[in-house]
Design a protein around this motif. Structure first.
Motif, PDB file in Angstrom:
ATOM      1  N   PHE A   1       0.834  -1.211   0.000  1.00 42.27           N
ATOM      2  CA  PHE A   1       0.000   0.000   0.000  1.00 42.27           C
ATOM      3  C   PHE A   1       0.865   1.256   0.000  1.00 42.27           C
ATOM      4  CE2 PHE A   1      -2.151   3.439   2.270  1.00 42.27           C
ATOM      5  CZ  PHE A   1      -3.396   3.478   1.668  1.00 42.27           C
ATOM      6  N   HIS A   2       1.931   1.201   0.782  1.00 41.29           N
ATOM      7  CA  HIS A   2       2.774   2.384   0.907  1.00 41.29           C
ATOM      8  C   HIS A   2       3.697   2.586  -0.288  1.00 41.29           C
ATOM      9  CE1 HIS A   2       1.286   3.119   4.834  1.00 41.29           C
ATOM     10  NE2 HIS A   2       1.829   2.066   5.392  1.00 41.29           N
ATOM     11  N   LEU A   3       4.087   1.502  -0.940  1.00 42.14           N
ATOM     12  CA  LEU A   3       5.217   1.577  -1.879  1.00 42.14           C
ATOM     13  C   LEU A   3       4.898   1.244  -3.329  1.00 42.14           C
ATOM     14  CD1 LEU A   3       7.855  -0.152   0.419  1.00 42.14           C
ATOM     15  CD2 LEU A   3       7.555   2.304   0.049  1.00 42.14           C
ATOM     16  N   TRP A   4       3.693   0.842  -3.627  1.00 45.02           N
ATOM     17  CA  TRP A   4       3.394   0.344  -4.966  1.00 45.02           C
ATOM     18  C   TRP A   4       3.689   1.361  -6.070  1.00 45.02           C
ATOM     19  CZ3 TRP A   4      -0.428   1.977  -8.517  1.00 45.02           C
ATOM     20  CH2 TRP A   4      -1.211   3.041  -8.072  1.00 45.02           C
ATOM     21  N   TRP A   5       3.589   2.623  -5.767  1.00 46.29           N
ATOM     22  CA  TRP A   5       3.735   3.711  -6.743  1.00 46.29           C
ATOM     23  C   TRP A   5       5.183   4.153  -6.906  1.00 46.29           C
ATOM     24  CZ3 TRP A   5       6.437   7.716  -5.031  1.00 46.29           C
ATOM     25  CH2 TRP A   5       6.672   7.719  -3.638  1.00 46.29           C
ATOM     26  N   GLU A   6       6.093   3.727  -6.007  1.00 45.72           N
ATOM     27  CA  GLU A   6       7.452   4.305  -5.972  1.00 45.72           C
ATOM     28  C   GLU A   6       8.204   4.005  -7.259  1.00 45.72           C
ATOM     29  OE1 GLU A   6       9.746   3.565  -2.379  1.00 45.72           O
ATOM     30  OE2 GLU A   6      11.624   4.127  -3.359  1.00 45.72           O
ATOM     31  N   PRO A   7       8.683   5.054  -7.950  1.00 44.60           N
ATOM     32  CA  PRO A   7       9.476   4.815  -9.158  1.00 44.60           C
ATOM     33  C   PRO A   7      10.704   3.966  -8.831  1.00 44.60           C
ATOM     34  CG  PRO A   7       8.862   7.138  -8.990  1.00 44.60           C
ATOM     35  CD  PRO A   7       8.477   6.489  -7.687  1.00 44.60           C
ATOM     36  N   GLY A   8      10.947   2.952  -9.636  1.00 47.80           N
ATOM     37  CA  GLY A   8      12.108   2.090  -9.420  1.00 47.80           C
ATOM     38  C   GLY A   8      11.955   1.164  -8.221  1.00 47.80           C
ATOM     39  N   ILE A   9      10.719   0.855  -7.822  1.00 41.56           N
ATOM     40  CA  ILE A   9      10.513   0.066  -6.596  1.00 41.56           C
ATOM     41  C   ILE A   9      11.172  -1.316  -6.684  1.00 41.56           C
ATOM     42  CG2 ILE A   9       8.201  -0.709  -7.346  1.00 41.56           C
ATOM     43  CD1 ILE A   9       9.410  -0.049  -3.716  1.00 41.56           C
ATOM     44  N   ALA A  10      11.161  -1.939  -7.859  1.00 46.55           N
ATOM     45  CA  ALA A  10      11.766  -3.276  -7.967  1.00 46.55           C
ATOM     46  C   ALA A  10      13.260  -3.210  -7.640  1.00 46.55           C
ATOM     47  CB  ALA A  10      11.542  -3.858  -9.366  1.00 46.55           C
ATOM     48  N   ASP A  11      13.917  -2.163  -8.115  1.00 41.37           N
ATOM     49  CA  ASP A  11      15.340  -1.999  -7.808  1.00 41.37           C
ATOM     50  C   ASP A  11      15.557  -1.763  -6.315  1.00 41.37           C
ATOM     51  OD1 ASP A  11      15.944  -2.267 -10.470  1.00 41.37           O
ATOM     52  OD2 ASP A  11      16.083  -0.113 -10.852  1.00 41.37           O
ATOM     53  N   GLN A  12      14.680  -0.999  -5.709  1.00 38.81           N
ATOM     54  CA  GLN A  12      14.833  -0.712  -4.279  1.00 38.81           C
ATOM     55  C   GLN A  12      14.572  -1.963  -3.441  1.00 38.81           C
ATOM     56  OE1 GLN A  12      16.172   2.005  -3.002  1.00 38.81           O
ATOM     57  NE2 GLN A  12      16.320   2.896  -5.051  1.00 38.81           N
ATOM     58  N   VAL A  13      13.624  -2.771  -3.869  1.00 37.80           N
ATOM     59  CA  VAL A  13      13.369  -4.025  -3.154  1.00 37.80           C
ATOM     60  C   VAL A  13      14.600  -4.929  -3.263  1.00 37.80           C
ATOM     61  CG1 VAL A  13      12.003  -6.158  -3.240  1.00 37.80           C
ATOM     62  CG2 VAL A  13      10.855  -3.943  -3.322  1.00 37.80           C
ATOM     63  N   GLN A  14      15.196  -4.960  -4.442  1.00 37.35           N
ATOM     64  CA  GLN A  14      16.414  -5.751  -4.630  1.00 37.35           C
ATOM     65  C   GLN A  14      17.533  -5.209  -3.738  1.00 37.35           C
ATOM     66  OE1 GLN A  14      16.335  -8.459  -6.440  1.00 37.35           O
ATOM     67  NE2 GLN A  14      18.474  -8.968  -5.973  1.00 37.35           N
ATOM     68  N   ARG A  15      17.656  -3.894  -3.715  1.00 36.13           N
ATOM     69  CA  ARG A  15      18.654  -3.249  -2.859  1.00 36.13           C
ATOM     70  C   ARG A  15      18.426  -3.618  -1.391  1.00 36.13           C
ATOM     71  NH1 ARG A  15      18.459   3.266  -1.564  1.00 36.13           N
ATOM     72  NH2 ARG A  15      19.948   3.251   0.175  1.00 36.13           N
ATOM     73  N   ALA A  16      17.167  -3.679  -0.994  1.00 33.67           N
ATOM     74  CA  ALA A  16      16.835  -3.969   0.403  1.00 33.67           C
ATOM     75  C   ALA A  16      17.310  -5.357   0.811  1.00 33.67           C
ATOM     76  CB  ALA A  16      15.329  -3.845   0.623  1.00 33.67           C
ATOM     77  N   GLY A  17      17.116  -6.340  -0.079  1.00 33.85           N
ATOM     78  CA  GLY A  17      17.631  -7.685   0.180  1.00 33.85           C
ATOM     79  C   GLY A  17      17.306  -8.183   1.569  1.00 33.85           C
ATOM     80  N   GLU A  18      18.331  -8.574   2.297  1.00 36.89           N
ATOM     81  CA  GLU A  18      18.134  -9.177   3.615  1.00 36.89           C
ATOM     82  C   GLU A  18      17.569  -8.188   4.649  1.00 36.89           C
ATOM     83  OE1 GLU A  18      21.811 -10.330   5.569  1.00 36.89           O
ATOM     84  OE2 GLU A  18      22.894  -8.677   4.609  1.00 36.89           O
ATOM     85  N   ARG A  19      17.519  -6.922   4.293  1.00 36.40           N
ATOM     86  CA  ARG A  19      16.939  -5.960   5.240  1.00 36.40           C
ATOM     87  C   ARG A  19      15.411  -6.023   5.286  1.00 36.40           C
ATOM     88  NH1 ARG A  19      20.602  -2.390   7.530  1.00 36.40           N
ATOM     89  NH2 ARG A  19      22.533  -2.351   6.343  1.00 36.40           N
ATOM     90  N   ILE A  20      14.812  -6.703   4.342  1.00 38.73           N
ATOM     91  CA  ILE A  20      13.345  -6.815   4.390  1.00 38.73           C
ATOM     92  C   ILE A  20      12.977  -7.733   5.544  1.00 38.73           C
ATOM     93  CG2 ILE A  20      11.238  -7.435   3.130  1.00 38.73           C
ATOM     94  CD1 ILE A  20      12.835  -7.095   0.526  1.00 38.73           C
ATOM     95  N   VAL A  21      12.400  -7.150   6.581  1.00 42.82           N
ATOM     96  CA  VAL A  21      12.053  -7.931   7.772  1.00 42.82           C
ATOM     97  C   VAL A  21      10.560  -8.156   7.872  1.00 42.82           C
ATOM     98  CG1 VAL A  21      14.080  -7.402   9.127  1.00 42.82           C
ATOM     99  CG2 VAL A  21      12.144  -5.794   9.118  1.00 42.82           C
TER     100      VAL A  21
END
Lengths: 282, 282
Positions: free
Chosen positions: A182-202
């Motif tokens: 809900f918060h992030l679906w619109w963020e430009p480049g979100i797939a890259d940021q999710v990849q960047r987040a990696g193990e930080r996604i808790v």
């Protein structure tokens, strides 16, 4: 059914079934075969921490998150001190419950204050101040970036990129990020940021963006599939980043709150199996 | 008073005084001593282009923007062709009115479509397709990034950074960006993006972000000073980037629309003099 394999990573965030007490929600999760629950501190306080820990242990559920710490954007020293004390208590609770993360909602602009950057800096500073205490208790602090719709009054951290800029100053086991569709679906480049987040996604929290937005924007969230978010694509990105934790359904919605909670859990399980579960292992 | 120097860069966007026809709005601007007007195509159509050009020439006002082109995210070829034709007409009108820019609102996700990136790509493609036609007529296409609150149903381009990524593929005289405080106040690093935009800023639109948001989020905009946006800081950034154009007040708000338009213009002039004007020349 208990711990049905297909639902083993599905978690019910208590806000989705707001009328249930914590014991009721735990029972509901077990009966529906879910593997985890996201607990809210208000409902936790009603039963007390010891009893909650006992019920959770008995249930076999994981605690996918404790909601929530944060709200530390105040510029007033006394208020900041009170916020820190409150967050330390939340950390103690998260430790006792063995929660995967303590969700940190930063808070909005203080009344009359228009300096957004300063509020963001104070939020980052407050996180830094909590890290040693959380580290000692092995609690992960999960920064939750929030849709800009809430930037003024709830969460001054608005993008995953921004949350990661803060989180990366710390060890991933200490500070992670909460990825909420809900918060992030619109963020430009979100797939890259999710990849960047990696193990930080808790925490991976899901609900839909629906239009028209309901009058109370706090309750603007919808059941997966009822709105505009591409859950297969988002879920693939989260899985590709290496996330293997629970998938927590957190929906603030007045209509859902008026429905029988058991039915809401059934619907969310169906939607999860259709829109999310098939894309978790790709 | 006519062209009072202090208000010479202030522009009334017609949506702020929605009950006024174009002739009434032109008269209202002149009487209030404003230097410019932002025209909407719906009100333009009521009087016709020739008559509008005559009234504008007679008034001595600049046309700070024509609102609006865009709405070209459709995936349907026939609809895309219709959108392009409509945008060409809008370009013709902007040329005739000598508008500083034709504001392009990208449009939202097509019904049932959840591929936001594809919609964004189609918007960028549609802009590219319009550039030669606009160039021949010396019309600047102003891409308007919109608050993510509208990402699903109105504007898929959500940040100034994203708008600039598109605009920078073209000559600045052909494709610029619309910097609107309501849409961009929350964007992380906004001051840097405004600086990056530089001469591409073809419109500076102002209104406030108010909470709680009104029930109809389209009408969620407030008068400068009534909400959370730091107008002095934002205006300083825009001035520092080199912007020397008009400052257009665009407020969609049901309460303001119910008030006498002349009073609304007076209030907006007062707020402009207090919160914006002093920071334009720094």
């Amino acid at each position: 059914m208990i711990n049905d394999a297909a639902l083993s990573r599905l978690s019910l965030n208590q806000r989705t079934t707001a009328s249930w007490s914590l014991p009721e929600a735990i029972k509901g999760c077990v009966e529906a075969g879910l593997g985890a629950i996201g607990i809210w501190r208000e409902q936790l306080a009603e039963v007390g921490l010891d009893e909650a820990c006992r019920l959770i242990a008995e249930s076999g559920l994981r605690v996918s998150s404790l909601c929530r710490g944060g709200f530390f954007t105040t510029a007033d020293p006394a208020e900041a001190q009170a916020a820190e004390a409150n967050n330390r208590t939340a950390i103690d609770e998260a430790a006792a419950l063995n929660a995967a993360t303590l969700v940190l909602v930063p808070g909005g602009l203080p009344p009359g204050d228009r300096d957004l950057q300063a509020a963001r800096d104070r939020a980052a500073g407050a996180i830094a101040q909590l890290v040693p205490y959380a580290h000692e208790r092995s609690v992960n602090l999960g920064i939750e970036p929030m849709n800009p719709i809430y930037a003024a009054d709830r969460g001054v951290i608005s993008t995953l990129a921004q949350a990661l800029d803060i989180a990366e100053g710390f060890d991933p086991t200490d500070v992670g990020v909460v990825v909420d569709t809900f918060h992030l679906w619109w963020e430009p480049g979100i797939a890259d940021q999710v990849q960047r987040a990696g193990e930080r996604i808790v925490s991976y929290q899901i609900c839909d963006w629906i239009t028209p937005l309901p009058a109370d924007t706090l309750l603007a969230r919808g059941m997966m599939g009822d709105g505009h978010i591409d859950f297969p694509a988002f879920t693939r990105a989260v899985a590709l980043a290496g996330y293997r934790g629970d998938i927590e359904v957190e929906i603030f919605n007045a209509e859902l709150w008026a429905a029988p909670p058991g039915e809401v859990v059934s619907t969310m399980a169906e939607r999860y199996l259709e829109l999310v579960r098939p894309y978790l292992d790709e």
